[in-house]
Design a protein around this motif. Sequence first.
Motif, mmCIF file in Angstrom:
data_model
loop_
_atom_site.group_PDB
_atom_site.id
_atom_site.type_symbol
_atom_site.label_atom_id
_atom_site.label_comp_id
_atom_site.label_asym_id
_atom_site.label_seq_id
_atom_site.Cartn_x
_atom_site.Cartn_y
_atom_site.Cartn_z
ATOM 1 N N ASP A 1 -31.774 -47.400 -12.508
ATOM 2 C CA ASP A 1 -32.394 -46.813 -11.322
ATOM 3 C C ASP A 1 -32.802 -47.909 -10.353
ATOM 4 O O ASP A 1 -33.227 -48.988 -10.763
ATOM 5 C CB ASP A 1 -33.660 -46.040 -11.691
ATOM 6 C CG ASP A 1 -33.387 -44.777 -12.477
ATOM 7 O OD1 ASP A 1 -32.217 -44.495 -12.777
ATOM 8 O OD2 ASP A 1 -34.355 -44.075 -12.802
ATOM 9 N N LYS A 2 -32.699 -47.608 -9.067
ATOM 10 C CA LYS A 2 -33.189 -48.496 -8.018
ATOM 11 C C LYS A 2 -34.255 -47.743 -7.247
ATOM 12 O O LYS A 2 -34.098 -46.544 -6.993
ATOM 13 C CB LYS A 2 -32.056 -48.908 -7.080
ATOM 14 C CG LYS A 2 -30.990 -49.716 -7.760
ATOM 15 C CD LYS A 2 -29.852 -50.032 -6.814
ATOM 16 C CE LYS A 2 -28.744 -50.748 -7.571
ATOM 17 N NZ LYS A 2 -27.541 -50.893 -6.775
ATOM 18 N N GLN A 3 -35.339 -48.437 -6.892
ATOM 19 C CA GLN A 3 -36.407 -47.794 -6.132
ATOM 20 C C GLN A 3 -36.659 -48.543 -4.838
ATOM 21 O O GLN A 3 -36.495 -49.759 -4.772
ATOM 22 C CB GLN A 3 -37.693 -47.719 -6.946
ATOM 23 C CG GLN A 3 -37.589 -46.757 -8.117
ATOM 24 C CD GLN A 3 -38.947 -46.422 -8.709
ATOM 25 O OE1 GLN A 3 -39.855 -47.238 -8.713
ATOM 26 N NE2 GLN A 3 -39.077 -45.208 -9.209
ATOM 27 N N THR B 1 -35.919 -42.985 -5.446
ATOM 28 C CA THR B 1 -35.316 -43.462 -6.691
ATOM 29 C C THR B 1 -33.850 -43.072 -6.623
ATOM 30 O O THR B 1 -33.515 -41.899 -6.422
ATOM 31 C CB THR B 1 -35.983 -42.833 -7.925
ATOM 32 O OG1 THR B 1 -37.373 -43.134 -7.917
ATOM 33 C CG2 THR B 1 -35.354 -43.346 -9.209
ATOM 34 N N TYR B 2 -32.969 -44.069 -6.749
ATOM 35 C CA TYR B 2 -31.531 -43.858 -6.659
ATOM 36 C C TYR B 2 -30.902 -44.132 -8.016
ATOM 37 O O TYR B 2 -31.199 -45.129 -8.664
ATOM 38 C CB TYR B 2 -30.924 -44.807 -5.608
ATOM 39 C CG TYR B 2 -29.414 -44.842 -5.633
ATOM 40 C CD1 TYR B 2 -28.670 -43.848 -5.015
ATOM 41 C CD2 TYR B 2 -28.731 -45.862 -6.290
ATOM 42 C CE1 TYR B 2 -27.280 -43.869 -5.045
ATOM 43 C CE2 TYR B 2 -27.346 -45.896 -6.316
ATOM 44 C CZ TYR B 2 -26.630 -44.897 -5.706
ATOM 45 O OH TYR B 2 -25.263 -44.918 -5.743
ATOM 46 N N TYR B 3 -30.008 -43.216 -8.444
ATOM 47 C CA TYR B 3 -29.303 -43.392 -9.714
ATOM 48 C C TYR B 3 -27.858 -42.967 -9.525
ATOM 49 O O TYR B 3 -27.578 -41.892 -9.003
ATOM 50 C CB TYR B 3 -29.974 -42.549 -10.809
ATOM 51 C CG TYR B 3 -29.360 -42.739 -12.169
ATOM 52 C CD1 TYR B 3 -29.372 -43.977 -12.802
ATOM 53 C CD2 TYR B 3 -28.752 -41.680 -12.819
ATOM 54 C CE1 TYR B 3 -28.796 -44.150 -14.055
ATOM 55 C CE2 TYR B 3 -28.179 -41.839 -14.081
ATOM 56 C CZ TYR B 3 -28.204 -43.077 -14.688
ATOM 57 O OH TYR B 3 -27.633 -43.254 -15.919
#
Length: 190
Positions: A107-109, A99-101
Amino acid sequence: MPLKIDRLNLMLGLAIVLSVFSSSSVMAAKVSFKEFCPQFVGQWAGDAAKAGEIPRKVAVTGFCSHDQRQLILSVSIGTRAPFSETWWFREEGDQVLLTYYDGVAEDKQQVFSLYRQNGDYSLLGEGVVNARPALIQLLFDAQTQTQTQTQAQNQAGGWQWTQNIQYLDDDIDRYQLFRGIEMTPVAPSH
């Protein structure tokens, strides 16, 4: 006759290339997240840049959970966003969920498989980049130590973290650098 020799040379060349790829892929093996996670604990510093951009200084802080099933990498200082980026990796069966923030966008997963080859770690997944289907690779390339590093820095050599993509709708059949982050260990202050 020259046409047959050219074809033969081409076939031999392809056979050599295929054997190199197959032997190197045999050496890459799936590894446990518990092996990967503790490698990135601590304070790191270095330069970071997307392909074609001027590098900026960044600080990276790594935290591994007690059960070694979750890793958080916080990238700050020289990022584009006004906040730190948070990269939250967690083990889910034999896969790794990221999970990128960045503090701004949603958020991107992404789901990855984790491999190790010659001391380097590679997370490989399939996703969408710039609205195009792509293979995504997060490569953590182990860096060798130099003689001039301090004793505290000699505990770990550091990492070159590259974020690479290969578009599936493109004829280019290799990964292209998207962004690189240098991770040199920071000696603790006393």
